[in-house]
Design a protein around this motif. Structure first.
Motif, PDB file in Angstrom:
ATOM      1  N   GLY A 166       0.806  -1.219   0.000  1.00 23.83           N
ATOM      2  CA  GLY A 166       0.000   0.000   0.000  1.00 23.83           C
ATOM      3  C   GLY A 166       0.835   1.262   0.000  1.00 23.83           C
ATOM      4  N   SER A 167       2.049   1.184   0.536  1.00 23.21           N
ATOM      5  CA  SER A 167       2.900   2.376   0.578  1.00 23.21           C
ATOM      6  C   SER A 167       3.736   2.550  -0.675  1.00 23.21           C
ATOM      7  CB  SER A 167       3.834   2.311   1.803  1.00 23.21           C
ATOM      8  OG  SER A 167       4.691   1.189   1.716  1.00 23.21           O
ATOM      9  N   GLY A 168       3.587   1.624  -1.654  1.00 21.95           N
ATOM     10  CA  GLY A 168       4.272   1.806  -2.932  1.00 21.95           C
ATOM     11  C   GLY A 168       5.531   0.993  -3.098  1.00 21.95           C
ATOM     12  N   ASP A 169       5.779   0.021  -2.224  1.00 23.67           N
ATOM     13  CA  ASP A 169       6.952  -0.842  -2.361  1.00 23.67           C
ATOM     14  C   ASP A 169       6.478  -2.200  -2.862  1.00 23.67           C
ATOM     15  OD1 ASP A 169       9.249  -2.270  -2.229  1.00 23.67           O
ATOM     16  OD2 ASP A 169       9.599  -2.031  -0.077  1.00 23.67           O
ATOM     17  N   PRO A 170       6.567  -2.463  -4.174  1.00 22.88           N
ATOM     18  CA  PRO A 170       5.962  -3.676  -4.736  1.00 22.88           C
ATOM     19  C   PRO A 170       6.896  -4.879  -4.785  1.00 22.88           C
ATOM     20  CG  PRO A 170       6.697  -2.277  -6.516  1.00 22.88           C
ATOM     21  CD  PRO A 170       7.125  -1.596  -5.232  1.00 22.88           C
ATOM     22  N   ARG A 171       7.966  -4.885  -4.007  1.00 21.18           N
ATOM     23  CA  ARG A 171       8.879  -6.024  -4.072  1.00 21.18           C
ATOM     24  C   ARG A 171       8.267  -7.250  -3.384  1.00 21.18           C
ATOM     25  NH1 ARG A 171      13.891  -3.548  -1.116  1.00 21.18           N
ATOM     26  NH2 ARG A 171      12.123  -2.793   0.130  1.00 21.18           N
ATOM     27  N   PRO A 172       8.178  -8.390  -4.092  1.00 20.17           N
ATOM     28  CA  PRO A 172       7.664  -9.609  -3.450  1.00 20.17           C
ATOM     29  C   PRO A 172       8.678 -10.143  -2.458  1.00 20.17           C
ATOM     30  CG  PRO A 172       8.410 -10.072  -5.689  1.00 20.17           C
ATOM     31  CD  PRO A 172       8.475  -8.575  -5.511  1.00 20.17           C
ATOM     32  N   ARG A 173       8.197 -10.753  -1.378  1.00 20.16           N
ATOM     33  CA  ARG A 173       9.087 -11.225  -0.321  1.00 20.16           C
ATOM     34  C   ARG A 173       9.382 -12.721  -0.444  1.00 20.16           C
ATOM     35  NH1 ARG A 173       7.409  -8.754   5.390  1.00 20.16           N
ATOM     36  NH2 ARG A 173       9.567  -9.372   5.758  1.00 20.16           N
ATOM     37  N   SER A 192       0.306 -10.274  -6.364  1.00 21.58           N
ATOM     38  CA  SER A 192      -0.144  -8.885  -6.468  1.00 21.58           C
ATOM     39  C   SER A 192       1.044  -7.936  -6.547  1.00 21.58           C
ATOM     40  CB  SER A 192      -1.027  -8.526  -5.270  1.00 21.58           C
ATOM     41  OG  SER A 192      -2.162  -9.369  -5.203  1.00 21.58           O
ATOM     42  N   ALA A 193       2.088  -8.222  -5.759  1.00 18.48           N
ATOM     43  CA  ALA A 193       3.282  -7.372  -5.785  1.00 18.48           C
ATOM     44  C   ALA A 193       3.935  -7.391  -7.159  1.00 18.48           C
ATOM     45  CB  ALA A 193       4.274  -7.829  -4.719  1.00 18.48           C
ATOM     46  N   ARG A 195       2.444  -8.046 -10.025  1.00 16.59           N
ATOM     47  CA  ARG A 195       1.595  -7.316 -10.970  1.00 16.59           C
ATOM     48  C   ARG A 195       1.732  -5.802 -10.777  1.00 16.59           C
ATOM     49  NH1 ARG A 195      -2.125 -11.484  -9.724  1.00 16.59           N
ATOM     50  NH2 ARG A 195      -3.191 -10.141  -8.230  1.00 16.59           N
ATOM     51  N   ILE A 196       1.770  -5.357  -9.515  1.00 15.07           N
ATOM     52  CA  ILE A 196       1.932  -3.928  -9.252  1.00 15.07           C
ATOM     53  C   ILE A 196       3.283  -3.449  -9.768  1.00 15.07           C
ATOM     54  CG2 ILE A 196       2.170  -2.217  -7.408  1.00 15.07           C
ATOM     55  CD1 ILE A 196       0.125  -3.826  -5.808  1.00 15.07           C
ATOM     56  N   ALA A 197       4.326  -4.263  -9.560  1.00 18.23           N
ATOM     57  CA  ALA A 197       5.657  -3.877 -10.043  1.00 18.23           C
ATOM     58  C   ALA A 197       5.667  -3.753 -11.562  1.00 18.23           C
ATOM     59  CB  ALA A 197       6.692  -4.908  -9.587  1.00 18.23           C
ATOM     60  N   LYS A 198       4.992  -4.704 -12.234  1.00 19.18           N
ATOM     61  CA  LYS A 198       4.930  -4.624 -13.700  1.00 19.18           C
ATOM     62  C   LYS A 198       4.176  -3.378 -14.151  1.00 19.18           C
ATOM     63  CE  LYS A 198       5.275  -9.599 -14.567  1.00 19.18           C
ATOM     64  NZ  LYS A 198       4.568 -10.805 -15.080  1.00 19.18           N
ATOM     65  N   MET A 199       3.074  -3.068 -13.454  1.00 19.35           N
ATOM     66  CA  MET A 199       2.311  -1.872 -13.832  1.00 19.35           C
ATOM     67  C   MET A 199       3.122  -0.597 -13.597  1.00 19.35           C
ATOM     68  SD  MET A 199      -1.645  -2.649 -12.743  1.00 19.35           S
ATOM     69  CE  MET A 199      -1.279  -3.056 -11.038  1.00 19.35           C
ATOM     70  N   LEU A 200       3.821  -0.534 -12.453  1.00 20.95           N
ATOM     71  CA  LEU A 200       4.643   0.645 -12.186  1.00 20.95           C
ATOM     72  C   LEU A 200       5.774   0.766 -13.207  1.00 20.95           C
ATOM     73  CD1 LEU A 200       4.924   0.551  -8.287  1.00 20.95           C
ATOM     74  CD2 LEU A 200       3.557   2.105  -9.673  1.00 20.95           C
ATOM     75  N   THR A 201       6.377  -0.396 -13.538  1.00 14.73           N
ATOM     76  CA  THR A 201       7.443  -0.367 -14.544  1.00 14.73           C
ATOM     77  C   THR A 201       6.906   0.096 -15.887  1.00 14.73           C
ATOM     78  OG1 THR A 201       8.598  -2.166 -13.407  1.00 14.73           O
ATOM     79  CG2 THR A 201       9.181  -1.765 -15.704  1.00 14.73           C
ATOM     80  N   ALA A 202       5.704  -0.404 -16.243  1.00  9.54           N
ATOM     81  CA  ALA A 202       5.111   0.013 -17.522  1.00  9.54           C
ATOM     82  C   ALA A 202       4.806   1.508 -17.519  1.00  9.54           C
ATOM     83  CB  ALA A 202       3.839  -0.790 -17.786  1.00  9.54           C
ATOM     84  N   GLU A 203       4.307   2.023 -16.392  1.00 13.40           N
ATOM     85  CA  GLU A 203       4.013   3.457 -16.332  1.00 13.40           C
ATOM     86  C   GLU A 203       5.289   4.295 -16.425  1.00 13.40           C
ATOM     87  OE1 GLU A 203       1.794   4.209 -12.830  1.00 13.40           O
ATOM     88  OE2 GLU A 203      -0.012   3.174 -13.524  1.00 13.40           O
ATOM     89  N   ARG A 204       6.337   3.869 -15.702  1.00 12.38           N
ATOM     90  CA  ARG A 204       7.595   4.617 -15.772  1.00 12.38           C
ATOM     91  C   ARG A 204       8.200   4.531 -17.165  1.00 12.38           C
ATOM     92  NH1 ARG A 204       9.457   1.830 -10.147  1.00 12.38           N
ATOM     93  NH2 ARG A 204       8.268   3.172  -8.727  1.00 12.38           N
ATOM     94  N   ARG A 205       8.082   3.340 -17.761  1.00 13.74           N
ATOM     95  CA  ARG A 205       8.620   3.182 -19.116  1.00 13.74           C
ATOM     96  C   ARG A 205       7.840   4.042 -20.103  1.00 13.74           C
ATOM     97  NH1 ARG A 205      10.097  -2.571 -21.961  1.00 13.74           N
ATOM     98  NH2 ARG A 205      10.750  -1.757 -23.972  1.00 13.74           N
TER      99      ARG A 205
END
Length: 433
Positions: A166-173, A192-193, A195-205
């Motif tokens: 929720g705080s924006g750290d999408p690294r899976p543990r 979920s982490a 998928r969120i990481a992929k979405m954030l990467t896609a947005e940054r890209r």
């Protein structure tokens, strides 16, 4: 939660101890009392038997001869006809357990045992049962605490993982706990982490690609607007305005393509188009910039090629190569077209120092740059080329030769221009300087 788990476990253990402990106490008490009665009766029978044997043998029946026949904590009275009663032991006070037996010669034996002895045995048994119950309770407390920790710690950890997401750290543990249900929750959080990481990467890209791809059309558009501002000739203004409008259309096409690629990187919109028109457009757009640097830009090679791809994407790839030559190269820039097999090839070369040897194999990677640039241009250009089934390669490092390979609609081309090679259509290459 820990307290609830501990309390519930203890409650179950206490109920079990209460049910089975009370039942065990009752059973053991009755068993001890019954055993004491049987033991007293056995002593009475034994005494009668001894007395009867001595009478039959003509021996004297005395207290000394019978003293060893009963326990020291018991009391016995033996009656023999014609003889005074024989007393063994000390008569117990209070309640007693008694047993009387009579022999064949009229002799009798009565054995008494104090109920206090039985009560003491029952008390010792109760103490043992109580000690076992306390040990069971202690073991239950330890197990309950361990189980509570085993269940509560993963839940706290999973809550921390969810808070991190929720705080924006999408690294899976990728942490598992040995509990199937909790491991399932951990799997879902890790998925979920990712998928969120992929979405954030896609947005940054997308943001990085947009900033880079929009820069070239905007630069070309600004040059046209400067030409309009600097001239008073109506015809020149009209011509430059027309070109500016076409560049606005290109800019719109770039934006649409960026949005399309953000949804599906392989969603190409390839069509057959005239490669000469795209190259001519790029020459017109970049010639003023090269003229301002005192450099030239021209084309050579096979003409009349029709390639398969997205014209806007091909124009963007060529613009990236031309801009790199302007920024990092030297001398004249040549766009050379040729045919190889069933592909049309557009090569961009200049007279500069080219690509450093240590970057030759990594020049198309993102963030890789040898000249303090963003390192996105060639990576984005290669993605655009591959989206329509083409490819972008570095054929030669010094002087640099970048080649864009596109599928060809037709196999016929014609040579034009004084620099056209005289070899076959599959062999012509620009001269290496």
């Amino acid at each position: 939660m820990r307290r609830r788990l501990i309390n519930s476990t203890l409650a179950v253990v206490l109920v079990v101890i209460a049910v089975f402990g009370i039942s065990l106490v009752i059973v053991e008490s009755r068993t001890i009392e019954s055993s004491a009665r049987e033991s007293v009766q056995s002593d009475a029978v034994q005494l009668v038997g001894v007395v009867e044997n001595r009478i039959a043998a003509g021996e004297k029946v005395s207290a000394r001869a019978l003293a060893r026949q009963i326990d020291h904590d018991r009391y016995a009275v033996i009656t023999v006809p014609g003889q005074a009663p024989i007393h063994l032991g000390t008569r117990p006070a209070g309640q007693v357990i008694s047993a009387t037996r009579t022999g064949a010669h009229g002799e009798s034996a009565m054995v008494l045992e104090s109920r206090t002895v039985v009560s003491q045995q029952i008390g010792r048994t109760l103490l043992v049962i109580l000690a076992v119950a306390l040990l069971a309770i202690a073991a239950a407390v330890v197990l309950a605490v361990q189980q509570a920790r085993r269940l509560a710690a993963p839940l706290i950890d999973l809550a921390g993982t969810a808070e991190r997401l929720g705080s924006g750290d999408p690294r899976p543990r990728h942490r598992r706990y040995g509990v199937p249900e909790l491991d399932r929750v951990a799997d879902v959080l890790d998925s979920s982490a990712e998928r969120i990481a992929k979405m954030l990467t896609a947005e940054r890209r997308l943001a990085a690609d947009a900033s880079h791809q929009l820069r070239t059309p905007l630069t070309a558009l600004s040059m046209r607007l400067e030409e309009i501002i600097a001239t008073d000739d109506h015809d020149t203004v009209e011509e430059e305005a027309t070109i500016a409008l076409s560049q606005v259309e290109r800019l719109t096409d770039v934006v649409e393509r960026l949005l399309t690629n953000s949804r599906d990187a392989r969603s190409g919109s390839a069509v057959a188009f005239d490669l000469d028109e795209v190259i001519k457009q790029q020459l017109e757009e970049w010639r003023p910039a090269y003229r301002g640097e005192g450099r030239g830009i021209s084309r050579s090679g096979t003409r009349g090629l029709r390639a398969v791809g997205t014209p806007g994407a091909v124009a963007q790839v060529l613009a990236t190569l031309i801009e790199n030559s302007l920024m990092h190269g030297a001398g004249s820039v040549v766009i050379h077209t040729r045919v190889t097999g069933n592909q049309a090839v557009a090569e961009v070369t200049d007279e500069g120092q080219g690509v450093p040897p240590d970057l030759g194999s990594r020049v198309f990677e993102r963030t890789v740059s040898g000249r303090n640039s963003t390192g996105l241009g060639l990576a984005v250009a290669r993605d655009l080329a591959e989206a329509d089934g083409g490819r972008l390669e570095l054929l030669q490092q010094r002087p640099p030769v970048f080649a864009l390979f596109l599928a060809r609609e037709g196999l016929q081309g014609r040579e034009n221009g004084p620099d056209a090679p005289k070899g076959g259509p599959g062999e012509d290459r620009p001269p290496v300087r």
